[in-house]
Enzyme design. Structure first.
Site, PDB file in Angstrom:
ATOM      1  N   GLN A  11     -12.761  -5.501 -25.474  1.00 39.17           N
ATOM      2  CA  GLN A  11     -13.590  -5.696 -26.588  1.00 39.17           C
ATOM      3  C   GLN A  11     -13.449  -5.127 -28.142  1.00 39.17           C
ATOM      4  O   GLN A  11     -13.526  -5.359 -28.562  1.00 39.17           O
ATOM      5  CB  GLN A  11     -14.299  -6.610 -26.646  1.00 39.17           C
ATOM      6  CG  GLN A  11     -14.152  -8.504 -25.564  1.00 39.17           C
ATOM      7  CD  GLN A  11     -15.003  -9.360 -25.727  1.00 39.17           C
ATOM      8  OE1 GLN A  11     -15.574 -10.143 -26.448  1.00 39.17           O
ATOM      9  NE2 GLN A  11     -16.512  -8.859 -24.195  1.00 39.17           N
ATOM     10  N   TYR A  59     -15.645  -1.391 -15.882  1.00 35.52           N
ATOM     11  CA  TYR A  59     -15.786  -2.343 -14.156  1.00 35.52           C
ATOM     12  C   TYR A  59     -17.157  -3.519 -14.926  1.00 35.52           C
ATOM     13  O   TYR A  59     -17.502  -2.824 -15.229  1.00 35.52           O
ATOM     14  CB  TYR A  59     -16.063  -1.787 -13.435  1.00 35.52           C
ATOM     15  CG  TYR A  59     -16.049  -2.728 -12.208  1.00 35.52           C
ATOM     16  CD1 TYR A  59     -14.585  -2.865 -11.337  1.00 35.52           C
ATOM     17  CD2 TYR A  59     -17.028  -3.646 -11.615  1.00 35.52           C
ATOM     18  CE1 TYR A  59     -14.999  -3.956 -10.733  1.00 35.52           C
ATOM     19  CE2 TYR A  59     -16.915  -5.010 -10.896  1.00 35.52           C
ATOM     20  CZ  TYR A  59     -15.689  -5.074 -10.143  1.00 35.52           C
ATOM     21  OH  TYR A  59     -15.098  -5.700  -9.368  1.00 35.52           O
ATOM     22  N   ASP A 100     -27.528  -2.559 -21.743  1.00 35.55           N
ATOM     23  CA  ASP A 100     -29.528  -3.435 -21.879  1.00 35.55           C
ATOM     24  C   ASP A 100     -29.586  -3.310 -20.153  1.00 35.55           C
ATOM     25  O   ASP A 100     -30.638  -3.243 -20.011  1.00 35.55           O
ATOM     26  CB  ASP A 100     -29.275  -4.380 -22.346  1.00 35.55           C
ATOM     27  CG  ASP A 100     -28.974  -5.013 -22.476  1.00 35.55           C
ATOM     28  OD1 ASP A 100     -27.126  -5.476 -21.565  1.00 35.55           O
ATOM     29  OD2 ASP A 100     -28.736  -6.861 -22.034  1.00 35.55           O
ATOM     30  N   TYR A 123     -23.901  -3.134 -11.487  1.00 39.65           N
ATOM     31  CA  TYR A 123     -23.370  -2.973 -12.526  1.00 39.65           C
ATOM     32  C   TYR A 123     -24.234  -2.381 -13.622  1.00 39.65           C
ATOM     33  O   TYR A 123     -24.315  -1.209 -14.001  1.00 39.65           O
ATOM     34  CB  TYR A 123     -22.609  -4.365 -13.337  1.00 39.65           C
ATOM     35  CG  TYR A 123     -23.179  -4.605 -15.002  1.00 39.65           C
ATOM     36  CD1 TYR A 123     -21.097  -3.453 -15.193  1.00 39.65           C
ATOM     37  CD2 TYR A 123     -23.519  -4.478 -15.887  1.00 39.65           C
ATOM     38  CE1 TYR A 123     -21.115  -3.130 -16.347  1.00 39.65           C
ATOM     39  CE2 TYR A 123     -23.546  -3.869 -17.046  1.00 39.65           C
ATOM     40  CZ  TYR A 123     -21.974  -3.703 -17.686  1.00 39.65           C
ATOM     41  OH  TYR A 123     -21.467  -3.430 -18.558  1.00 39.65           O
ATOM     42  N   LYS A 127     -23.617   2.192 -14.162  1.00 39.70           N
ATOM     43  CA  LYS A 127     -23.005   2.124 -15.202  1.00 39.70           C
ATOM     44  C   LYS A 127     -24.677   3.425 -16.158  1.00 39.70           C
ATOM     45  O   LYS A 127     -24.389   4.195 -16.695  1.00 39.70           O
ATOM     46  CB  LYS A 127     -23.766   0.995 -16.765  1.00 39.70           C
ATOM     47  CG  LYS A 127     -22.689  -0.179 -17.070  1.00 39.70           C
ATOM     48  CD  LYS A 127     -21.005   0.242 -17.492  1.00 39.70           C
ATOM     49  CE  LYS A 127     -21.344   0.510 -18.772  1.00 39.70           C
ATOM     50  NZ  LYS A 127     -20.106   1.224 -19.144  1.00 39.70           N
ATOM     51  N   TRP A 148     -24.893  -7.504 -24.353  1.00 41.15           N
ATOM     52  CA  TRP A 148     -23.883  -9.561 -24.740  1.00 41.15           C
ATOM     53  C   TRP A 148     -23.306  -9.472 -25.560  1.00 41.15           C
ATOM     54  O   TRP A 148     -23.141 -10.023 -27.060  1.00 41.15           O
ATOM     55  CB  TRP A 148     -25.170 -10.496 -25.447  1.00 41.15           C
ATOM     56  CG  TRP A 148     -26.206 -10.102 -24.612  1.00 41.15           C
ATOM     57  CD1 TRP A 148     -26.687  -9.722 -23.665  1.00 41.15           C
ATOM     58  CD2 TRP A 148     -27.310 -11.620 -23.923  1.00 41.15           C
ATOM     59  NE1 TRP A 148     -27.991 -10.382 -22.516  1.00 41.15           N
ATOM     60  CE2 TRP A 148     -27.907 -11.281 -23.369  1.00 41.15           C
ATOM     61  CE3 TRP A 148     -27.738 -12.958 -25.026  1.00 41.15           C
ATOM     62  CZ2 TRP A 148     -29.363 -12.063 -22.723  1.00 41.15           C
ATOM     63  CZ3 TRP A 148     -28.482 -13.506 -24.508  1.00 41.15           C
ATOM     64  CH2 TRP A 148     -29.615 -13.167 -23.952  1.00 41.15           C
TER      65      TRP A 148
HETATM   66  N1  NAP Z   1     -18.946  -7.128 -22.337  1.00 46.00           N
HETATM   67  C1  NAP Z   1     -20.677  -7.804 -22.436  1.00 46.00           C
HETATM   68  O1  NAP Z   1     -21.343  -8.469 -23.158  1.00 46.00           O
HETATM   69  C2  NAP Z   1     -20.810  -5.816 -22.535  1.00 46.00           C
HETATM   70  C3  NAP Z   1     -22.537  -5.643 -22.519  1.00 46.00           C
HETATM   71  C4  NAP Z   1     -23.058  -3.898 -22.373  1.00 46.00           C
HETATM   72  C5  NAP Z   1     -21.643  -2.662 -22.232  1.00 46.00           C
HETATM   73  N2  NAP Z   1     -20.859  -3.438 -21.832  1.00 46.00           N
HETATM   74  C6  NAP Z   1     -20.517  -2.176 -22.217  1.00 46.00           C
HETATM   75  O2  NAP Z   1     -19.406  -2.150 -23.420  1.00 46.00           O
HETATM   76  C7  NAP Z   1     -18.166  -1.059 -23.482  1.00 46.00           C
HETATM   77  C8  NAP Z   1     -17.202  -2.051 -23.829  1.00 46.00           C
HETATM   78  O3  NAP Z   1     -16.969  -3.481 -22.565  1.00 46.00           O
HETATM   79  P1  NAP Z   1     -15.435  -4.434 -23.426  1.00 46.00           P
HETATM   80  O4  NAP Z   1     -16.563  -5.876 -23.581  1.00 46.00           O
HETATM   81  O5  NAP Z   1     -15.646  -4.425 -24.065  1.00 46.00           O
HETATM   82  O6  NAP Z   1     -15.608  -4.478 -21.735  1.00 46.00           O
HETATM   83  P2  NAP Z   1     -13.603  -5.339 -21.282  1.00 46.00           P
HETATM   84  O7  NAP Z   1     -13.344  -5.870 -22.451  1.00 46.00           O
HETATM   85  O8  NAP Z   1     -14.420  -5.880 -19.735  1.00 46.00           O
HETATM   86  O9  NAP Z   1     -13.096  -3.977 -21.682  1.00 46.00           O
HETATM   87  C9  NAP Z   1     -12.411  -2.939 -20.538  1.00 46.00           C
HETATM   88  C10 NAP Z   1     -12.009  -2.418 -20.498  1.00 46.00           C
HETATM   89  O10 NAP Z   1     -12.277  -1.284 -19.812  1.00 46.00           O
HETATM   90  C11 NAP Z   1     -10.556  -0.762 -18.904  1.00 46.00           C
HETATM   91  N3  NAP Z   1     -10.744  -0.698 -17.558  1.00 46.00           N
HETATM   92  C12 NAP Z   1     -10.663  -0.684 -16.207  1.00 46.00           C
HETATM   93  N4  NAP Z   1     -11.099   0.005 -15.438  1.00 46.00           N
HETATM   94  C13 NAP Z   1     -10.532   0.539 -15.611  1.00 46.00           C
HETATM   95  C14 NAP Z   1      -9.869   1.804 -15.287  1.00 46.00           C
HETATM   96  N5  NAP Z   1     -10.090   2.364 -13.841  1.00 46.00           N
HETATM   97  N6  NAP Z   1      -9.219   3.775 -15.997  1.00 46.00           N
HETATM   98  C15 NAP Z   1      -9.547   2.769 -17.569  1.00 46.00           C
HETATM   99  N7  NAP Z   1      -9.514   1.734 -17.781  1.00 46.00           N
HETATM  100  C16 NAP Z   1      -9.893   0.871 -17.523  1.00 46.00           C
HETATM  101  C17 NAP Z   1     -10.150  -2.335 -18.602  1.00 46.00           C
HETATM  102  O11 NAP Z   1      -9.069  -2.511 -18.750  1.00 46.00           O
HETATM  103  P3  NAP Z   1      -7.760  -4.093 -17.174  1.00 46.00           P
HETATM  104  O12 NAP Z   1      -8.778  -5.398 -18.033  1.00 46.00           O
HETATM  105  O13 NAP Z   1      -6.850  -4.127 -16.962  1.00 46.00           O
HETATM  106  O14 NAP Z   1      -8.717  -4.097 -16.172  1.00 46.00           O
HETATM  107  C18 NAP Z   1     -10.195  -3.000 -19.851  1.00 46.00           C
HETATM  108  O15 NAP Z   1      -9.507  -2.920 -20.402  1.00 46.00           O
HETATM  109  C19 NAP Z   1     -17.344  -0.486 -21.700  1.00 46.00           C
HETATM  110  O16 NAP Z   1     -18.425  -0.062 -21.398  1.00 46.00           O
HETATM  111  C20 NAP Z   1     -19.064  -1.687 -20.712  1.00 46.00           C
HETATM  112  O17 NAP Z   1     -19.684  -1.630 -20.115  1.00 46.00           O
HETATM  113  C21 NAP Z   1     -20.346  -4.222 -22.065  1.00 46.00           C
END
Ligand code: NAP
Length: 282
Positions: A11, A59, A100, A123, A127, A148
C-alpha cells in the site's frame, strides 16, 4: 536523489511509486529483492547504488504472525538487518517504516517519539527488533512509525465498503483507539523528511483519534451508505489471535518540530481517499 524502494507493491509502496514517477528510482518487491536473502539484498542494492532506501517491505499479517513468529522475525527483523547492512556498505540513507504496535497502549495519551516501546504481539515485537537492528547498524537512519494504513490494496476501508454491500449490520471493535492513516499522506511525509538530514525517530499518522467503530461509521457516512448499521463490539468478543494495544494514537511531534508539517486530520484524508475510489469505480 536515487531512491530504492522495498515493498513497492504494498500500500505504501504504490503511493511512493506514484510520487517518484519522473525521478530516478528502483521499485523492488519480493520477486526483485527478497530481503530475507542477505546476498541477494547486497547484490541488488550494490548494483543500483541508491542514495536512499525506503524500506516498506514487511510481514504485515498481525494475526498470522502470532502463530508463526519465525516468519515474522525473518522478514521484519532479519530482513531489515539485511537491508540496513547493505545501506551501510553502499553509503545509502535508510527509511525504515515501523508501527504503533511497538507500544503497549497503556499510557492513556497519544505516544510521541520519546515514549518507550513495549510491544505486546509478535508483529510489534518483530518490527521493534527491526528498529533496534537498523539503529545498531546505521547512523543515517529515519525510523518512521505509522498506523492503521489504508491505500491501494486490501485494507479496512475496502473491507467495510464490501461488507456494506452485503450486510445490513456490521459489528466493529470500539475499544481500540488509533490513527487511521492514508498511505498517500504517509508517502508525502516520508519524501519530505528524506530531503532533510534530520535522522531519528518520527511518528507519521493522520491527526486525531478514532476507534475502529468510529472509523467504520465515518466510512459509511462519507461514502453515502446510510442503510448499514454499525454496532460496537469489544476486542474480547472478537477474539483475535494477536493482542492489540487499546490506545496507540501517534503524535507527530518530531515531524512537526523538524519539518514544520504534521499530517492532516484522518477524516479529511479519508474523504479524499473515498472520492478517489468513487472516481475509479464510476
Ligand atoms: N498496514 C498497516 O496498517 C500498517 C500499520 C503500521 C505500520 N505499517 C508498516 O508500514 C509498512 C508498509 O505497510 P503496507 O500496508 O504498505 O504493507 P503491505 O501492503 O503488506 O506491503 C508489504 C510488502 O512487502 C512485501 N514483502 C513481504 N515479504 C517480503 C520479502 N521477504 N522481501 C521483499 N518484500 C517482501 C510484500 O510482498 P508480498 O505481498 O508478495 O508478500 C508486500 O508487497 C510496513 O513496514 C508495515 O509494517 C503498516
Amino acid at each position: 536523489m536515487k531512491i530504492l524502494l522495498t515493498g513497492a507493491n504494498g500500500q505504501l509502496g504504490r503511493e511512493l511509486v506514484k510520487r517518484l514517477k519522473g525521478t530516478e528510482f528502483l521499485a523492488t518487491d519480493a520477486a526483485e529483492m527478497d530481503i530475507t536473502d542477505p546476498a541477494g539484498t547486497l547484490r541488488v542494492i550494490g548494483s543500483y547504488q541508491p542514495d536512499a532506501v525506503i524500506h516498506g517491505a514487511a510481514y504485515t499479517n498481525v494475526d498470522a504472525a502470532e502463530g508463526n513468529p519465525e516468519a515474522a522475525y525473518k522478514v521484519n527483523a532479519v530482513g531489515t538487518q539485511n537491508v540496513a547492512a547493505a545501506c551501510l556498505k553502499y553509503g545509502a540513507k535508510l527509511v525504515y517504516v515501523s508501527t504503533d504496535y511497538v507500544f503497549d497502549g497503556t499510557l492513556g495519551r497519544a505516544y510521541n517519539e520519546l515514549d518507550r516501546p513495549n510491544p505486546q504481539n509478535v508483529y510489534g515485537k518483530s518490527k521493534h527488533a527491526g528498529e533496534m537492528l537498523a539503529h545498531h547498524i546505521l547512523n543515517e537512519l529515519f525510523i518512521v512509525r505509522t498506523s492503521w494504513l489504508y491505500g491501494d490494496g486490501g485494507n479496512f476501508v475496502r473491507t467495510m465498503l464490501k461488507l456494506g454491500q452485503e450486510r445490513d449490520e456490521i459489528k466493529v471493535v470500539d475499544d481500540q483507539h488509533g490513527c487511521p492513516t492514508w498511505a498517500a499522506d504517509l508517502a508525502e511525509a516520508i519524501l519530505r523528511l528524506l530531503k532533510t538530514e534530520q535522522f531519528g525517530i518520527y511518528h507519521a499518522a493522520n491527526a486525531g483519534v478514532a476507534t475502529w467503530y468510529d472509523f467504520a461509521k465515518k466510512i459509511f457516512e462519507l461514502s453515502g451508505n446510510s442503510r448499514v448499521r454499525v454496532l460496537p463490539q469489544t476486542t474480547a468478543e472478537l477474539s483475535r489471535p494477536a493482542p492489540r494495544p487499546a490506545y496507540s494514537p501517534l503524535e507527530n511531534l518530531m515531524l512537526r518540530l523538524t519539518t514544520g508539517h504534521a499530517l492532516r486530520p484522518w477524516e479529511e484524508a479519508l474523504r479524499e481517499y473515498l472520492a478517489g475510489l468513487k472516481h475509479i469505480t464510476a
